[in-house]
Design a protein around this motif. Structure first.
Motif, PDB file in Angstrom:
ATOM      1  N   GLY A 150       0.815  -1.214   0.000  1.00  0.00           N
ATOM      2  CA  GLY A 150       0.000   0.000   0.000  1.00  0.00           C
ATOM      3  C   GLY A 150       0.845   1.259   0.000  1.00  0.00           C
ATOM      4  O   GLY A 150       0.498   2.264  -0.638  1.00  0.00           O
ATOM      5  N   THR A 151       1.977   1.220   0.702  1.00  0.00           N
ATOM      6  CA  THR A 151       2.863   2.385   0.770  1.00  0.00           C
ATOM      7  C   THR A 151       3.486   2.680  -0.584  1.00  0.00           C
ATOM      8  O   THR A 151       3.570   3.841  -1.012  1.00  0.00           O
ATOM      9  N   MET A 152       3.946   1.632  -1.275  1.00  0.00           N
ATOM     10  CA  MET A 152       4.516   1.837  -2.606  1.00  0.00           C
ATOM     11  C   MET A 152       3.463   2.364  -3.577  1.00  0.00           C
ATOM     12  O   MET A 152       3.751   3.184  -4.456  1.00  0.00           O
ATOM     13  N   ALA A 153       2.219   1.900  -3.408  1.00  0.00           N
ATOM     14  CA  ALA A 153       1.133   2.406  -4.252  1.00  0.00           C
ATOM     15  C   ALA A 153       0.914   3.884  -3.990  1.00  0.00           C
ATOM     16  O   ALA A 153       0.785   4.686  -4.920  1.00  0.00           O
ATOM     17  N   TYR A 154       0.881   4.261  -2.704  1.00  0.00           N
ATOM     18  CA  TYR A 154       0.693   5.682  -2.372  1.00  0.00           C
ATOM     19  C   TYR A 154       1.852   6.532  -2.890  1.00  0.00           C
ATOM     20  O   TYR A 154       1.642   7.596  -3.491  1.00  0.00           O
ATOM     21  N   GLU A 155       3.078   6.077  -2.654  1.00  0.00           N
ATOM     22  CA  GLU A 155       4.246   6.857  -3.058  1.00  0.00           C
ATOM     23  C   GLU A 155       4.293   7.036  -4.579  1.00  0.00           C
ATOM     24  O   GLU A 155       4.630   8.115  -5.076  1.00  0.00           O
ATOM     25  N   SER A 156       3.966   5.985  -5.309  1.00  0.00           N
ATOM     26  CA  SER A 156       3.952   6.100  -6.768  1.00  0.00           C
ATOM     27  C   SER A 156       2.832   7.027  -7.227  1.00  0.00           C
ATOM     28  O   SER A 156       3.004   7.803  -8.168  1.00  0.00           O
ATOM     29  N   ALA A 157       1.678   6.945  -6.556  1.00  0.00           N
ATOM     30  CA  ALA A 157       0.584   7.861  -6.880  1.00  0.00           C
ATOM     31  C   ALA A 157       0.986   9.297  -6.580  1.00  0.00           C
ATOM     32  O   ALA A 157       0.681  10.218  -7.345  1.00  0.00           O
ATOM     33  N   ALA A 158       1.692   9.495  -5.475  1.00  0.00           N
ATOM     34  CA  ALA A 158       2.158  10.841  -5.124  1.00  0.00           C
ATOM     35  C   ALA A 158       3.131  11.367  -6.179  1.00  0.00           C
ATOM     36  O   ALA A 158       3.054  12.529  -6.600  1.00  0.00           O
ATOM     37  N   ASP A 159       4.049  10.497  -6.623  1.00  0.00           N
ATOM     38  CA  ASP A 159       4.969  10.891  -7.693  1.00  0.00           C
ATOM     39  C   ASP A 159       4.204  11.254  -8.959  1.00  0.00           C
ATOM     40  O   ASP A 159       4.499  12.241  -9.628  1.00  0.00           O
ATOM     41  N   GLU A 160       3.228  10.397  -9.257  1.00  0.00           N
ATOM     42  CA  GLU A 160       2.444  10.616 -10.463  1.00  0.00           C
ATOM     43  C   GLU A 160       1.688  11.933 -10.385  1.00  0.00           C
ATOM     44  O   GLU A 160       1.626  12.702 -11.346  1.00  0.00           O
ATOM     45  N   VAL A 161       1.115  12.212  -9.216  1.00  0.00           N
ATOM     46  CA  VAL A 161       0.372  13.461  -9.022  1.00  0.00           C
ATOM     47  C   VAL A 161       1.287  14.663  -9.230  1.00  0.00           C
ATOM     48  O   VAL A 161       0.944  15.604  -9.950  1.00  0.00           O
ATOM     49  N   VAL A 162       2.473  14.639  -8.620  1.00  0.00           N
ATOM     50  CA  VAL A 162       3.348  15.810  -8.732  1.00  0.00           C
ATOM     51  C   VAL A 162       3.950  15.927 -10.134  1.00  0.00           C
ATOM     52  O   VAL A 162       4.176  17.041 -10.614  1.00  0.00           O
ATOM     53  N   PHE A 163       4.208  14.796 -10.801  1.00  0.00           N
ATOM     54  CA  PHE A 163       4.761  14.882 -12.153  1.00  0.00           C
ATOM     55  C   PHE A 163       3.720  15.325 -13.171  1.00  0.00           C
ATOM     56  O   PHE A 163       4.053  15.713 -14.286  1.00  0.00           O
ATOM     57  N   ILE A 164       2.440  15.249 -12.768  1.00  0.00           N
ATOM     58  CA  ILE A 164       1.389  15.805 -13.606  1.00  0.00           C
ATOM     59  C   ILE A 164       1.055  17.228 -13.175  1.00  0.00           C
ATOM     60  O   ILE A 164       0.960  18.149 -13.988  1.00  0.00           O
ATOM     61  N   ILE A 165       0.909  17.441 -11.856  1.00  0.00           N
ATOM     62  CA  ILE A 165       0.559  18.767 -11.340  1.00  0.00           C
ATOM     63  C   ILE A 165       1.695  19.761 -11.580  1.00  0.00           C
ATOM     64  O   ILE A 165       1.453  20.942 -11.841  1.00  0.00           O
ATOM     65  N   GLY A 166       2.961  19.281 -11.501  1.00  0.00           N
ATOM     66  CA  GLY A 166       4.097  20.179 -11.716  1.00  0.00           C
ATOM     67  C   GLY A 166       4.025  20.893 -13.055  1.00  0.00           C
ATOM     68  O   GLY A 166       3.989  22.125 -13.107  1.00  0.00           O
ATOM     69  N   PRO A 167       3.979  20.149 -14.174  1.00  0.00           N
ATOM     70  CA  PRO A 167       3.823  20.801 -15.480  1.00  0.00           C
ATOM     71  C   PRO A 167       2.527  21.596 -15.595  1.00  0.00           C
ATOM     72  O   PRO A 167       2.491  22.647 -16.241  1.00  0.00           O
ATOM     73  N   PHE A 168       1.459  21.099 -14.954  1.00  0.00           N
ATOM     74  CA  PHE A 168       0.188  21.823 -14.974  1.00  0.00           C
ATOM     75  C   PHE A 168       0.347  23.202 -14.325  1.00  0.00           C
ATOM     76  O   PHE A 168      -0.107  24.224 -14.862  1.00  0.00           O
ATOM     77  N   LEU A 169       1.018  23.247 -13.166  1.00  0.00           N
ATOM     78  CA  LEU A 169       1.243  24.525 -12.489  1.00  0.00           C
ATOM     79  C   LEU A 169       2.122  25.446 -13.323  1.00  0.00           C
ATOM     80  O   LEU A 169       1.876  26.665 -13.389  1.00  0.00           O
ATOM     81  N   VAL A 170       3.152  24.861 -13.939  1.00  0.00           N
ATOM     82  CA  VAL A 170       4.027  25.671 -14.791  1.00  0.00           C
ATOM     83  C   VAL A 170       3.223  26.295 -15.927  1.00  0.00           C
ATOM     84  O   VAL A 170       3.341  27.496 -16.222  1.00  0.00           O
ATOM     85  N   GLY A 171       2.385  25.477 -16.571  1.00  0.00           N
ATOM     86  CA  GLY A 171       1.555  25.999 -17.657  1.00  0.00           C
ATOM     87  C   GLY A 171       0.574  27.043 -17.180  1.00  0.00           C
ATOM     88  O   GLY A 171       0.363  28.067 -17.838  1.00  0.00           O
ATOM     89  N   LEU A 172      -0.031  26.798 -16.014  1.00  0.00           N
ATOM     90  CA  LEU A 172      -1.002  27.746 -15.462  1.00  0.00           C
ATOM     91  C   LEU A 172      -0.358  29.085 -15.126  1.00  0.00           C
ATOM     92  O   LEU A 172      -0.862  30.154 -15.494  1.00  0.00           O
ATOM     93  N   LEU A 173       0.787  29.027 -14.437  1.00  0.00           N
ATOM     94  CA  LEU A 173       1.477  30.263 -14.044  1.00  0.00           C
ATOM     95  C   LEU A 173       2.042  30.993 -15.255  1.00  0.00           C
ATOM     96  O   LEU A 173       2.022  32.231 -15.306  1.00  0.00           O
ATOM     97  N   ALA A 174       2.557  30.228 -16.225  1.00  0.00           N
ATOM     98  CA  ALA A 174       3.097  30.854 -17.435  1.00  0.00           C
ATOM     99  C   ALA A 174       1.999  31.555 -18.220  1.00  0.00           C
ATOM    100  O   ALA A 174       2.214  32.634 -18.788  1.00  0.00           O
ATOM    101  N   THR A 175       0.811  30.947 -18.256  1.00  0.00           N
ATOM    102  CA  THR A 175      -0.299  31.535 -18.996  1.00  0.00           C
ATOM    103  C   THR A 175      -0.903  32.723 -18.258  1.00  0.00           C
ATOM    104  O   THR A 175      -1.179  33.772 -18.848  1.00  0.00           O
TER     105      THR A 175
END
Length: 405
Positions: A150-175
């Motif tokens: 369960g921990t590895m699932a959470y950690e991978s989901a957390a990575d996935e969230v930030v690797f998606i949200i990170g570019p999303f935030l960059v695009g949002l702030l840039a726009t």
């Protein structure tokens, strides 16, 4: 200090309620660096190729120094290593917009990008190392397997969230504001949350785990069963970089390049959800088979991506591709944790985390150059190549597992 808890207490109780939100936000700047550097350089110097090369230098810096940071944390403790590294990285990110937008030569910008990658705080792998230490030291042995899954699932989901949200935030702030704001924001987040993560009491627990157990020889990091996992997760990094860069080129042809990060965020919907749900998969559906099955889903999505010719079609395909990413990352990190040499968990997790950003950076550089020279259609073929590497590594992993059995 960590309070003494019953062996039957939850992982949240052992780690502390503040740990998980701090660790989640602290890894966000790492996911923003490559895309932030790419977006800022493209906007300021009007060159997709130069932006891709700079983002590649971020990845090269991380590849060279990331495992060293992990090895130092295994030896001296995470707090001792993370505090100076995080503060250095925050300063470099804060200065970078002035260098890019000033009259500094391209070589100076590349040097700064390399230093940003070299000083990147390895929060995600160190978080995994801390949680594994808590599970093995503080929890009942009969709970280890289930909680670890369960921990590895959470950690991978957390990575996935930030690797998606990170570019999303960059695009949002840039726009909404300006491209430099995303890099400056990453600097602030690093200064506040990486420091908080470094000083959290769980860092001492991870050090105690490594001082009590003799370290395996460093040569064990080169075992084929671990190397194939690194290759597979490198393919995920290639996928991230090639998809985002080709998507940026695609959106540029539609006059909306700064919004590529927003569209890219659509992958996070299915990805994070299925990553979290991976812990519920039946035992018969083994980790190696999950990697292969969802890797094939990812490959199918990338093939469709290469032929998409409208913004709506690309958006739909990105959502489908997200279904394949999360469970694949969970499987890879779970295998990496299981195959980590004794006493080198932070090093192993750092190598895996660095492989993602290295792949992302190198693919950004190559695909950025291809987009300028050969056009967007050619650039959009590269995510399929990346997914092919992921699937091929999954097949090799299954073959090695059968031989070992």
């Amino acid at each position: 200090m960590l309070q003494s808890r019953s062996a039957d207490a939850s992982l949240i109780a052992h780690a502390g309620r503040s740990y998980f939100p701090i660790a989640l936000i602290a890894r966000l700047p790492f996911a923003m660096m490559v895309v932030g550097v790419l977006t800022l350089v493209v906007a300021s110097r009007d060159s997709v190729a130069l932006g891709g090369i700079n983002s590649a230098f971020v990845g090269i810096g991380s590849a060279v120094f990331g495992p060293m940071v992990g090895a130092a944390a295994d030896r001296f403790g995470q707090r001792t290593v993370l505090v100076p590294v995080g503060l250095t990285n925050a300063v470099l990110l804060g200065v970078f917009p002035f260098v890019v937008q000033g009259s500094a030569p391209d070589l100076a910008v590349l040097a700064m990008a390399f230093c940003i990658g070299a000083s990147a705080p390895q929060v995600a792998p160190m978080s995994r190392s801390r949680l594994v230490a808590i599970i093995r030291q503080r929890m009942a042995p009969d709970r280890h397997e289930k909680v670890l899954s369960g921990t590895m699932a959470y950690e991978s989901a957390a990575d996935e969230v930030v690797f998606i949200i990170g570019p999303f935030l960059v695009g949002l702030l840039a726009t909404a504001i300006a491209p430099w704001v995303a890099v400056a924001g990453a600097s602030v987040l690093t200064f506040v949350f990486v420091t908080a993560f470094a000083l959290h009491p769980t860092g001492k627990l991870a050090l105690a785990h490594h001082t009590d157990v003799p370290q395996a020889p460093a040569s064990q990091l080169l075992r084929l069963r671990l190397v194939v996992v690194v290759v597979g997760i490198l393919g995920i990094g290639f996928f991230f970089g090639s998809t985002l860069t080709s998507l940026t080129a695609f959106m540029e042809t539609h006059g909306q390049a700064s919004q590529a990060g927003l569209l890219y965020g659509l992958m996070g919907i299915g990805s994070a959800g299925l990553a979290l749900g991976s812990a519920a998969f039946p035992r018969a559906f083994g980790v190696g088979w999950r990697w292969l099955v969802f890797g094939v889903v990812l490959l199918g999505g990338t093939i469709a991506f290469a032929s998409a010719d409208s913004v709506v079609a690309v958006a739909v395909v990105l959502a489908v591709m997200g279904i394949g990413i999360g469970p694949t990352l969970v499987a890879q990190y779970s295998l990496g944790s299981d195959r980590s040499p004794v006493g080198r968990s932070a090093t192993t997790m750092t190598i895996l985390g660095s492989a993602v950003i290295v792949g992302q950076s190198l693919a950004s550089a190559v695909v950025g150059d291809v987009a300028e020279r050969s056009g967007t259609a050619t650039a959009m073929l590269f995510p399929a190549v990346s997914a092919g590497i992921v699937v091929l590594a999954a097949v090799v992993n299954l073959v090695l597992s059968r031989r070992r059995a």
